[in-house]
Design a protein around this motif. Structure first.
Motif, short mmCIF file in Angstrom:
data_model
loop_
_atom_site.label_atom_id
_atom_site.label_comp_id
_atom_site.label_asym_id
_atom_site.label_seq_id
_atom_site.Cartn_x
_atom_site.Cartn_y
_atom_site.Cartn_z
N THR A 267 -1.98 2.24 -4.76
CA THR A 267 -1.00 1.44 -4.04
C THR A 267 0.19 2.31 -3.67
O THR A 267 0.69 3.08 -4.49
N GLY A 268 0.62 2.19 -2.44
CA GLY A 268 1.79 2.93 -1.99
C GLY A 268 1.55 4.38 -1.65
O GLY A 268 2.49 5.10 -1.32
N THR B 115 2.26 -4.21 -9.06
CA THR B 115 1.73 -4.64 -7.76
C THR B 115 0.58 -5.60 -7.99
O THR B 115 0.01 -5.65 -9.07
#
Length: 515
Positions: free
Chosen positions: A327-328, A504
């Motif tokens: 994520t990210g 997240t």
């Protein structure tokens, strides 16, 4: 905050003299941070004959509050000086005693899947073991009964191994944790988790930055390969692995098929570069020329299964879930910061593919987040924080792929952040391979670290030129295999050095979003 160790108030001996000129040490060195040796020996003397369950749990709480009983040792038919026995967690240990002890004990931890759970080793080779024993070192090691990702059990074993050493030999002056690969990680983790027991660490080819960033790097490579070559192939499991054997076979099938086309070779090059695989990985091959892009890509392909499609299911089972995430992550930015960007762009241009288009595919692919509890487990077992209280001397191959040499850079950054930079030295050999060290190379590392413990100073001892001189002298004088040369290497930083993710929402398997 780390602190420097000062030279001994009472030096053990002149290190130039042979250890057999000195009496065998059987008494405590008087360090206040040690357990009370006499009381412990008295309890162990009775306890060693009657096995009972372990009283201390894992996770770095230090030495047990109460001495733990060990099974009665046995020589095992291996001759004088070799003692084997059982540990409280069901594992086994070995202790190899020198004829006359120089006061130092080396505690060996094996690599992933290495060693024999019923018959653990105490060193990486028999030739090196003989050399160390001749110089008065005591050697001990253990194995976890579960095998596989055994860091938790190996860390739990450290205090019990020291109980054995104290009972058999007395209080050590120096205790050095060492090991290869996963065992190298275990050695630096032991120094952090058991500072009252371990004085120094000697990780060889160790994943010293830990399992979390190592498997994140692997996820980056497998995520890119699947998204670009086989997005709908559910056999290519990325996390939450159900069948490791099927997963490995499926990745091999897709990888081999892709290697047969220019388009596939370009995408393999991108995926391997995102995983930070080096461009010289095969020991039997010459180093590819600087602009020989095809030869460099072949090296990435040859290492992909070993270096990127790492066995994940056993680690997830130990951790109780998935501990990797992307994520990210901006893969375009990761490539832009890579020293292999020109290689990847050349492969894409020759294949007639749009690199920007493939990077957009990766940017739009659904991401994966981690189970926080699984991450926490792997942080404990182990993702070192770099908080060290004693010297660390590590050895890495520049062309290693499991772990990549970038791990050394991340570990050094963590140690520096915690103020321990004066305690850390890192050595390199500029060649491919994983843990393929010659005995004289490893002997030079032991001798150098011992010198740091004896004097409280590194000086130039860990510089490549000095290490080469030390290894040359050992090989010439004692007949140990010499190997190659130590070299100055500047590792790249890891793309994913984090020890934990940002919170997240959990997603699954990295399947590209529709639309």
């Amino acid at each position: 905050m780390s602190t420097l160790r000062h030279p001994r108030r009472h030096p053990r001996h002149d290190p130039r003299r042979h250890p057999l000129d000195h009496p065998r040490r059987q008494v405590s060195s008087g360090r206040s941070r040690r357990l009370a040796g006499a009381a412990l020996a008295a309890v162990l003397s009775a306890a060693v004959l009657v096995p009972v369950p372990a009283l201390a749990g894992p996770g770095g709480a230090g030495a047990p509050n109460v001495p733990t009983a060990l099974a009665a040792p046995s020589a095992g038919g291996e001759g004088a000086g070799v003692v084997r026995g059982d540990l409280p967690n069901g594992g086994r240990y070995v202790l190899r005693e020198p004829e006359r002890w120089n006061g130092t004990v080396l505690v060996w931890s094996p690599g992933y899947g290495g060693g024999n759970a019923a018959h653990p080793d105490a060193s990486p080779s028999e030739g090196l073991a003989d050399w160390l024993l001749d110089r008065g070192y005591a050697l001990t090691g253990s194995a976890d009964p579960g095998g596989g990702w055994a860091v938790e059990g190996l860390l739990e074993n450290q205090p019990h191994l020291m109980d054995v050493v104290r009972e058999r030999l007395g209080e050590p002056e120096d205790t050095i944790a060492w090991g290869s690969s996963m065992g190298g990680l275990t050695s630096v983790a032991a120094l952090e988790q058991h500072p009252g027991l371990i004085d120094a660490a000697l990780p060889l080819c160790g994943s010293v930055a830990g399992a979390v960033p190592m498997l994140n790097g692997s996820l980056d490579g497998t995520f890119a390969l699947r998204a670009l070559l086989a997005p709908g192939d559910e056999r290519l499991e990325l996390v939450d692995i159900r069948d490791e054997g099927q997963r490995q076979a499926a990745f091999r099938e897709v990888l081999d098929q892709a290697q047969s086309t220019a388009e596939g070779r370009a995408r393999i090059g991108l995926a391997a570069s995102l995983a930070q695989i080096p461009t010289w990985t095969q020991a039997e091959d010459e180093r590819p020329a600087k602009r020989n892009w095809a030869a460099q890509q072949e090296q990435l392909y040859a290492a992909f299964m070993f270096g990127v499609v790492s066995p994940r299911q056993p680690l997830e089972q130990q951790a109780g879930g998935n501990f990797s995430w992307n994520t990210g992550v901006d893969y375009a930015q990761a490539l832009a910061g890579s020293n292999q960007q020109q290689l990847v762009r050349t492969l894409y241009r020759e294949a007639g593919l749009s690199l920007d288009g493939d990077l957009e595919v990766l940017a739009g692919a659904e991401r994966i987040s981690a189970d926080p509890e699984a991450v926490a487990y792997m942080q404990r077992n182990a993702t070192p924080a770099g908080q060290i209280s004693g010297p660390v001397l590590s050895l890495h191959e520049a062309g290693d792929t499991a772990p990549t040499v970038t791990q050394s850079r991340t570990y050094a950054d963590r140690v520096r952040k915690n103020g321990g930079q004066p305690l850390l030295r890192q050595a390199f050999v500029d060649r491919p391979g994983h843990c393929n060290y010659a005995d004289a190379e490893m002997a030079a590392m032991v001798q150098t670290l011992q010198g740091r413990l004896d004097t409280g100073r590194w000086g130039a001892s860990a510089q490549p030129q000095k290490l080469n001189q030390t290894a040359d002298r050992i090989a010439r004088r004692d007949g140990l295999d010499r190997g190659g040369s130590f070299a100055a290497v500047q590792p790249d930083p890891m793309n994913r050095p984090e020890r934990g993710p940002e919170p997240t929402e959990v997603t699954r398997q990295g399947v590209p979003r529709e639309g």
